[in-house]
Design a protein around this motif. Structure first.
Motif, PDB file in Angstrom:
ATOM      1  N   TRP A   1      -2.474   2.863  -5.627  1.00 35.94           N
ATOM      2  CA  TRP A   1      -1.082   2.504  -5.378  1.00 35.94           C
ATOM      3  C   TRP A   1      -0.924   2.206  -3.889  1.00 35.94           C
ATOM      4  O   TRP A   1      -1.446   2.947  -3.049  1.00 35.94           O
ATOM      5  N   GLN A   2      -0.226   1.147  -3.558  1.00 33.24           N
ATOM      6  CA  GLN A   2       0.010   0.809  -2.157  1.00 33.24           C
ATOM      7  C   GLN A   2       1.507   0.698  -1.908  1.00 33.24           C
ATOM      8  O   GLN A   2       2.212  -0.011  -2.618  1.00 33.24           O
ATOM      9  N   ALA A   3       1.972   1.424  -0.900  1.00 28.75           N
ATOM     10  CA  ALA A   3       3.373   1.363  -0.474  1.00 28.75           C
ATOM     11  C   ALA A   3       3.408   0.791   0.931  1.00 28.75           C
ATOM     12  O   ALA A   3       2.834   1.359   1.861  1.00 28.75           O
ATOM     13  N   GLU A   4       4.077  -0.350   1.077  1.00 26.56           N
ATOM     14  CA  GLU A   4       4.180  -1.004   2.383  1.00 26.56           C
ATOM     15  C   GLU A   4       5.575  -0.758   2.947  1.00 26.56           C
ATOM     16  O   GLU A   4       6.571  -1.190   2.374  1.00 26.56           O
TER      17      GLU A   4
ATOM     18  N   VAL B   1       5.884  -1.952  -3.364  1.00 28.99           N
ATOM     19  CA  VAL B   1       4.898  -1.111  -4.040  1.00 28.99           C
ATOM     20  C   VAL B   1       4.064  -1.964  -4.988  1.00 28.99           C
ATOM     21  O   VAL B   1       4.585  -2.829  -5.690  1.00 28.99           O
ATOM     22  N   THR B   2       2.753  -1.707  -4.997  1.00 30.05           N
ATOM     23  CA  THR B   2       1.855  -2.329  -5.970  1.00 30.05           C
ATOM     24  C   THR B   2       0.974  -1.255  -6.592  1.00 30.05           C
ATOM     25  O   THR B   2       0.710  -0.209  -5.981  1.00 30.05           O
ATOM     26  N   ARG B   3       0.517  -1.510  -7.811  1.00 30.00           N
ATOM     27  CA  ARG B   3      -0.483  -0.666  -8.481  1.00 30.00           C
ATOM     28  C   ARG B   3      -1.635  -1.565  -8.884  1.00 30.00           C
ATOM     29  O   ARG B   3      -1.473  -2.488  -9.665  1.00 30.00           O
TER      30      ARG B   3
ATOM     31  N   PHE C   1       6.613  10.729  -2.184  1.00 25.93           N
ATOM     32  CA  PHE C   1       6.636   9.330  -2.602  1.00 25.93           C
ATOM     33  C   PHE C   1       7.197   9.196  -4.014  1.00 25.93           C
ATOM     34  O   PHE C   1       8.006   8.310  -4.301  1.00 25.93           O
TER      35      PHE C   1
ATOM     36  N   ARG D   1      -1.805   4.093   1.079  1.00 22.99           N
ATOM     37  CA  ARG D   1      -2.578   3.845  -0.146  1.00 22.99           C
ATOM     38  C   ARG D   1      -2.945   5.175  -0.797  1.00 22.99           C
ATOM     39  O   ARG D   1      -3.549   6.041  -0.175  1.00 22.99           O
TER      40      ARG D   1
ATOM     41  N   GLU E   1       4.450   3.597 -11.732  1.00 24.12           N
ATOM     42  CA  GLU E   1       4.642   3.741 -10.298  1.00 24.12           C
ATOM     43  C   GLU E   1       4.438   5.180  -9.815  1.00 24.12           C
ATOM     44  O   GLU E   1       4.324   5.412  -8.613  1.00 24.12           O
TER      45      GLU E   1
ATOM     46  N   ARG F   1      12.330   5.316 -12.262  1.00 18.09           N
ATOM     47  CA  ARG F   1      11.041   4.823 -11.776  1.00 18.09           C
ATOM     48  C   ARG F   1      10.140   4.536 -12.973  1.00 18.09           C
ATOM     49  O   ARG F   1      10.022   5.357 -13.887  1.00 18.09           O
TER      50      ARG F   1
END
Length: 322
Positions: A261-264, A273-275, A227, A253, A189, A185
């Motif tokens: 951080w967003q996990a969809e 995942v976005t940061r 996560f 979020r 992240e 990872r």
């Protein structure tokens, strides 16, 4: 039903000894493979601190040792049939795997050998089925297996055992073990465990009223820890045409140290995942994290909550402890 989207079964079965059949001799060295992603066999033992590639290679050798052949089968240093030169099947991985191979010849018909193999299937690994490959009147038939218990540095483990006729009463066997090192990872992240809050958002259905659950304190830390334990996804992305679109995804979020951080979580892997809005490597589904999320979202049907069932929150809840 919402619960069908978040139910993941991951059986943890160790590579224990098999009591059925005649095992391959430990002195039979796996044959040297060739071609992209292939590798020659090594011992299943791995020294402490071995690289992910070495661990994956040793795990492939251990998987290969689980293949069983009929009594009287003779090990060969190379493929005895062109039909066994190629892998029976290539799993859906996004990188070339490590491959370890072994071959035998048998003084029995391919039908009899395949029947024997079906009756002496290795235990401790998940059976994915059987199929045929190749053209002509004598295609290779093979059995496929997948390991569901993997070292932390190994992303996947597959075993294929194929049989092809070489004459009216003779046949050849090929066993193939495929593994892949687990990508680490990226540091960006990983969410700090001093996370200030976690917000879970979902809807009752496409276009439905959004529901939210705010977590703080130990509950937020627990979800963050699970996560952070998710793996980078190494499978090839496949569309899910029968699943509703992104409007039904669960979004988590995390807020910590001035970053978000967003996990969809979609209806099928993987997790996007976005940061701070920048994309990061997608993650594979993990049972602990999904169980945590389902605990808060509930098993919510698309048409709304059942009578007496879970009622999603339309406003953030205070505390969020469980």
């Amino acid at each position: 039903m919402r619960h069908t989207r978040l139910t993941i079964l991951l059986a943890a079965v160790p590579l224990t000894a098999v009591a059925c059949g005649t095992a391959t001799s430990p002195t039979d060295a796996p044959s040297t493979s060739s071609g992209p992603g292939d590798s020659s066999g090594t011992s299943a033992s791995v020294p402490t601190g071995a690289s992910p590639s070495a661990t994956a290679h040793a795990f492939a050798a251990a998987l290969l040792d689980r293949s069983f052949v009929p009594p009287g089968a003779r090990s060969t240093g190379r493929s005895p049939s062109k039909a066994l030169d190629r892998l029976p099947e290539m799993p859906g991985l996004n990188k070339p795997p490590i491959v370890v191979k072994r071959f035998w010849t048998v003084d029995s018909s391919a039908a009899d050998v395949f029947h024997w193999l079906r009756s002496h299937r290795p235990s401790g690994i998940f059976e994915e089925g059987e199929a045929s490959t190749g053209a002509g009147s004598a295609p290779a038939r093979f059995l496929s297996y997948r390991s569901t218990s993997l070292p932390a540095s190994v992303a996947a483990g597959y075993l294929y055992v194929a049989v092809v006729p070489t004459g009216p009463s003779t046949s050849a066997i090929g066993a193939y073990a495929l593994t892949l090192p687990q990508p680490p990872r990226p540091a960006a992240e990983i969410v700090p465990l001093d996370v200030s809050s976690v917000l879970i958002g979902w809807s009752l259905g496409p276009g439905g009223t959004p529901a939210r659950k705010l977590l703080t304190g130990p509950a937020a830390v627990r979800l963050t820890r699970d996560f952070n334990r998710l793996r980078v996804d190494t499978s090839i992305a496949r569309p899910c045409p029968m699943i509703p679109g992104q409007s039904s995804n669960v979004v988590v979020r995390f807020s910590a140290d001035g970053h978000t951080w967003q996990a969809e979580i979609p209806a099928c892997p993987d997790i996007a995942v976005t940061r701070d809005g920048s994309p990061l490597p997608p993650l594979a589904f993990g049972p602990a994290f999904l169980d945590d999320v389902k605990h808060y979202t509930g098993d919510v049907p698309w048409g709304g909550p059942p009578v007496g069932g879970v009622v999603p929150l339309v406003q953030p809840a205070a505390g969020g402890e469980r």
